[in-house]
Design an enzyme around this catalytic site. Structure first.
Site, short mmCIF file in Angstrom:
data_model
loop_
_atom_site.label_atom_id
_atom_site.label_comp_id
_atom_site.label_asym_id
_atom_site.label_seq_id
_atom_site.Cartn_x
_atom_site.Cartn_y
_atom_site.Cartn_z
N HIS A 137 15.58 -61.80 24.49
CA HIS A 137 16.32 -60.36 24.39
C HIS A 137 17.20 -60.47 25.80
O HIS A 137 18.33 -59.59 25.69
CB HIS A 137 15.40 -59.33 24.54
CG HIS A 137 15.94 -57.93 23.77
ND1 HIS A 137 17.22 -57.62 23.81
CD2 HIS A 137 15.23 -57.10 22.97
CE1 HIS A 137 17.35 -56.61 22.96
NE2 HIS A 137 16.25 -56.12 22.47
N SER A 138 17.26 -61.26 26.68
CA SER A 138 17.86 -61.24 27.73
C SER A 138 19.03 -61.73 27.46
O SER A 138 20.27 -61.60 28.33
CB SER A 138 17.30 -62.14 28.94
OG SER A 138 17.19 -63.39 28.57
#
Length: 470
Positions: A137-138
């Site tokens: 998700h980063s």
């Protein structure tokens, strides 16, 4: 390749912290058998040209030892996994579900860019072959990643054309057709409501941070269960045309209908769980349950898929990153005699949240906390938001027509961050990622969602509300 570095945004740092370490799982059902070589060639020409997908994360490089993205040379074959499986196995759906569940427990390889795709020539109940994307998700928020994925696809009806997605026509404030004096008073009233709603929402947000926790129900994890457990990723497909039928008949939005269906499904599921545990609860008790969803809101203007396609093809620049605020969305739980009441309450909730700056101010609070007290304090703040609420809820808009992924016609797209309803062509995909120690029967919960929607649709049809709307 010249070394290019970029520090992580606060949101990306949060998704990389040990307390969260959040990834996204996207399941792509295909209408034809998979061709791994075609997909590898396609990725070489598109996805790895995006800076995030060709950068690895170094946690202590320059910038005072802060995490940094560092461009690197990508070997696409290292990111594509083709398991050796029996294509004629007896329970392909269960195998795929178990495989994805195991995938949620495996850490990403930090020595290379944080994404991978698993390909299965496996016939399931909804597809002839399946691809599973795992993306940290980063790398970006859900809307940015969905836009990037669509920029890698083409219409099945026109292999040279990018897909189209529904544009949101958003108007807040008085209509320009009103006369100037009346428009002035409408603006003043709009500002009063905006300020009041924002004040109330920020107060409730702060109360949730410090002491106000959701009611303990069978679907809420205990504080001691915050350690990562394998997630079961399940989904159901419902007709987008049927959702539009309800939406048009009740003069609402797709979001209103989906939230109403979610409230109805959760109410049905909780009532049965209480009955199974031998403690049936009254309608009055169910109505007093405090249940909230922590929703992540992208505050950055969304990047169009045309801009992303140009960036991957020509190396142009475009907006990207995790600029995220939080909204606490209250869920109305209870068994209603009128199934349409779930949707009416959902519309009331969403209409009010539209007139609030809660997401902007929650991001400002998070950023201020990091700047003044340090990243650990900001991480603790967000952890309390998720620890004191029951679930996360969101949805993403997919393409309006059928698409193909490097020559593979797509039958469905289902994604979860370790559930979001998604739209694809004429389908709504309700996808969930659940902790089986809390929800041991996720398929039953999926059934509750689809059955609740059918009840709502039947009520609309029986009352003749859609005679001229569809």
């Amino acid at each position: 390749m010249a070394t290019e570095e970029e520090p992580l945004s606060p949101g990306s740092r949060l998704f990389n912290s040990p307390e969260f370490n959040c990834s996204i799982i996207v399941t792509l059902g295909c209408k034809t058998r998979g061709n791994p070589n075609a997909i590898i060639d396609g990725l070489k020409n598109t996805l790895i040209n995006h800076p995030r997908f060709s950068s690895k994360l170094e946690m202590n490089r320059g910038n005072g030892g802060k995490p940094t993205w560092v461009r690197t040379k990508v070997r696409v074959e290292d990111h594509v996994v083709v398991p050796d499986i029996d294509p004629d196995m007896e329970e392909p759906d269960k195998f795929l579900e178990d495989y994805i569940s195991n995938l949620t427990t495996l850490p990403m390889d930090m020595s290379k860019p944080l994404w991978e795709i698993h390909l299965f020539n496996l016939k399931t109940s909804d597809a002839e072959s399946v691809g599973v994307l795992k993306i940290h998700h980063s790398l970006g928020d859900g809307m940015s990643l969905m836009s990037l994925f669509l920029a890698c696809t083409r219409k099945t009806s026109n292999p040279e054309a990018l897909p189209t997605i529904a544009s949101k026509k958003k108007r807040i404030g008085p209509s320009p057709s009103l006369n100037s004096i009346f428009r002035f008073f409408v603006r003043v009233w709009f500002m009063i409501r905006l300020i009041f709603n924002t004040f109330v929402d920020v107060y409730k947000f702060a109360a949730t941070l410090f002491f106000l926790r959701d009611t303990e129900t069978p679907i809420m994890s205990k504080p001691a269960a915050m350690a990562p457990n394998p997630r079961r990723c399940v989904h159901r497909i419902i007709s987008f045309e049927d959702v539009k039928l309800v939406k048009n008949a009740m003069k609402m939005t797709i979001n209103d209908v989906l939230l109403g269906v979610t409230q109805a499904g959760i109410s049905r599921y909780l009532s049965r769980r209480y009955d199974q545990e031998g403690t049936p609860k009254s309608k009055k008790f169910m109505g007093r349950i405090r249940l909230h969803s922590a929703i992540m809101i992208n505050l950055r203007p969304n990047t169009g898929i045309e801009a992303l396609a140009d960036m991957m093809a020509k190396g142009s620049k475009c907006r990207w990153g995790n600029l995220i605020g939080y909204v606490l969305l209250p869920f109305s739980v209870g068994l209603e005699n009128d199934p349409l009441e779930y949707v009416r309450r959902a519309k009331s909730t969403i209409d009010r949240k539209k007139l609030s700056l809660e997401a902007v101010l929650s991001y400002a609070i998070f950023k201020f906390t990091i700047n003044v007290l340090g990243f650990k304090a900001g991480e603790a703040l967000v952890k309390r938001v998720f620890g004191n609420t029951t679930m996360t809820f969101s949805n993403l808009v997919g393409p309006k027509e059928e698409i193909s992924f490097y020559g593979h016609p797509i039958s469905y797209i289902a994604s979860s961050a370790f559930g979001h309803p998604h739209s694809y062509a004429d389908k709504i995909i309700i996808a969930m990622a659940v902790d089986p120690t809390v929800i041991p029967d996720p398929h039953r919960l999926c059934d509750d969602f689809s059955e609740s929607f059918e009840t709502i649709k039947s009520a609309v049809l029986e009352r003749g509300l859609c005679n001229e709307e569809v």
